[in-house]
Design a protein around this motif. Structure first.
Motif, mmCIF file in Angstrom:
data_model
loop_
_atom_site.group_PDB
_atom_site.id
_atom_site.type_symbol
_atom_site.label_atom_id
_atom_site.label_comp_id
_atom_site.label_asym_id
_atom_site.label_seq_id
_atom_site.Cartn_x
_atom_site.Cartn_y
_atom_site.Cartn_z
ATOM 1 N N VAL A 76 -2.007 -0.841 -3.557
ATOM 2 C CA VAL A 76 -1.183 -0.803 -4.761
ATOM 3 C C VAL A 76 -1.140 -2.164 -5.454
ATOM 4 O O VAL A 76 -1.399 -2.265 -6.651
ATOM 5 C CB VAL A 76 0.260 -0.360 -4.421
ATOM 6 C CG1 VAL A 76 1.149 -0.425 -5.663
ATOM 7 C CG2 VAL A 76 0.264 1.052 -3.833
ATOM 8 N N VAL A 131 -0.920 1.513 -11.713
ATOM 9 C CA VAL A 131 0.453 1.001 -11.739
ATOM 10 C C VAL A 131 0.604 -0.215 -12.652
ATOM 11 O O VAL A 131 1.729 -0.702 -12.843
ATOM 12 C CB VAL A 131 0.957 0.648 -10.317
ATOM 13 C CG1 VAL A 131 0.732 1.813 -9.358
ATOM 14 C CG2 VAL A 131 0.329 -0.625 -9.784
ATOM 15 N N TYR A 154 5.573 3.885 1.221
ATOM 16 C CA TYR A 154 5.079 2.567 0.841
ATOM 17 C C TYR A 154 5.173 1.615 2.047
ATOM 18 O O TYR A 154 6.204 1.563 2.731
ATOM 19 C CB TYR A 154 5.886 2.021 -0.327
ATOM 20 C CG TYR A 154 5.545 2.704 -1.632
ATOM 21 C CD1 TYR A 154 5.998 3.987 -1.917
ATOM 22 C CD2 TYR A 154 4.735 2.079 -2.576
ATOM 23 C CE1 TYR A 154 5.664 4.628 -3.098
ATOM 24 C CE2 TYR A 154 4.396 2.696 -3.762
ATOM 25 C CZ TYR A 154 4.862 3.974 -4.018
ATOM 26 O OH TYR A 154 4.520 4.604 -5.200
ATOM 27 N N THR A 158 0.855 -1.176 0.000
ATOM 28 C CA THR A 158 0.000 0.000 0.000
ATOM 29 C C THR A 158 0.894 1.230 0.000
ATOM 30 O O THR A 158 2.112 1.125 0.189
ATOM 31 C CB THR A 158 -0.907 0.035 1.232
ATOM 32 O OG1 THR A 158 -0.097 0.228 2.417
ATOM 33 C CG2 THR A 158 -1.717 -1.232 1.376
ATOM 34 N N ARG A 159 0.305 2.398 -0.202
ATOM 35 C CA ARG A 159 1.073 3.630 -0.142
ATOM 36 C C ARG A 159 0.220 4.754 0.406
ATOM 37 O O ARG A 159 -1.006 4.700 0.343
ATOM 38 C CB ARG A 159 1.636 4.009 -1.514
ATOM 39 C CG ARG A 159 0.594 4.318 -2.571
ATOM 40 C CD ARG A 159 1.276 4.499 -3.928
ATOM 41 N NE ARG A 159 0.303 4.791 -4.994
ATOM 42 C CZ ARG A 159 0.638 4.885 -6.275
ATOM 43 N NH1 ARG A 159 1.898 4.713 -6.667
ATOM 44 N NH2 ARG A 159 -0.293 5.151 -7.177
ATOM 45 N N TYR A 167 -2.939 -5.725 -9.304
ATOM 46 C CA TYR A 167 -2.420 -4.362 -9.293
ATOM 47 C C TYR A 167 -3.560 -3.364 -9.414
ATOM 48 O O TYR A 167 -4.535 -3.603 -10.130
ATOM 49 C CB TYR A 167 -1.464 -4.140 -10.463
ATOM 50 C CG TYR A 167 -0.270 -5.066 -10.474
ATOM 51 C CD1 TYR A 167 -0.310 -6.273 -11.171
ATOM 52 C CD2 TYR A 167 0.888 -4.741 -9.784
ATOM 53 C CE1 TYR A 167 0.774 -7.131 -11.175
ATOM 54 C CE2 TYR A 167 1.992 -5.595 -9.780
ATOM 55 C CZ TYR A 167 1.916 -6.787 -10.472
ATOM 56 O OH TYR A 167 2.997 -7.636 -10.471
ATOM 57 N N ASP A 185 3.545 8.828 -8.077
ATOM 58 C CA ASP A 185 3.926 7.638 -7.308
ATOM 59 C C ASP A 185 4.625 8.005 -6.002
ATOM 60 O O ASP A 185 4.911 7.120 -5.191
ATOM 61 C CB ASP A 185 4.864 6.745 -8.130
ATOM 62 C CG ASP A 185 4.189 6.168 -9.351
ATOM 63 O OD1 ASP A 185 4.839 6.113 -10.421
ATOM 64 O OD2 ASP A 185 3.013 5.756 -9.254
#
Length: 118
Positions: free
Chosen positions: A47, A62, A92, A36-37, A58, A88
């Protein structure tokens, strides 16, 4: 559960980073793993996930640029990030959960910062 993310850094647009997540405290080979982010001021965003049968998933933003993989001998999950764009940029995190259950995870690691900037 212990999770140690690493591999972040500063890269220019179009560049690459390879993130690693070293895991312990659970049966890694039997667990789905998720990346994840989080962008400052926003919530966690899913993610990518890899299941114990190595099937991968995905988020649309991404696909074709990121690749998730795992090494069960090393209890480590990776995220290869190519063709990076400024969007991006985030911290993360990994989690021992599937794409459906990651929101219920609560023992996050420290994360690793990835910054995409010229």
């Amino acid at each position: 559960v212990q999770l140690v993310e690493s591999g972040g850094g500063l890269v220019q647009p179009g560049g690459s980073l390879r993130l690693s997540c070293a895991a312990s405290g659970f049966t890694f080979s039997a667990s789905a793993m998720t990346w994840t982010r989080q962008v400052p001021g926003k919530g966690l965003e899913w993610v990518s996930s890899i299941y114990n049968d190595s099937s991968t998933y995905y988020t649309d933003t991404v696909k074709g640029r990121f690749t998730i993989s795992r090494d069960n001998a090393k209890n480590t999950v990776y995220l290869q990030m190519n063709s990076l764009i400024p969007e991006d940029t985030a911290v993360y995190y990994c989690a021992p959960r599937s794409k459906r259950t990651w929101t219920k995870f609560g023992s996050w690691g420290q994360g690793t910062q990835g910054t995409v900037s010229s």
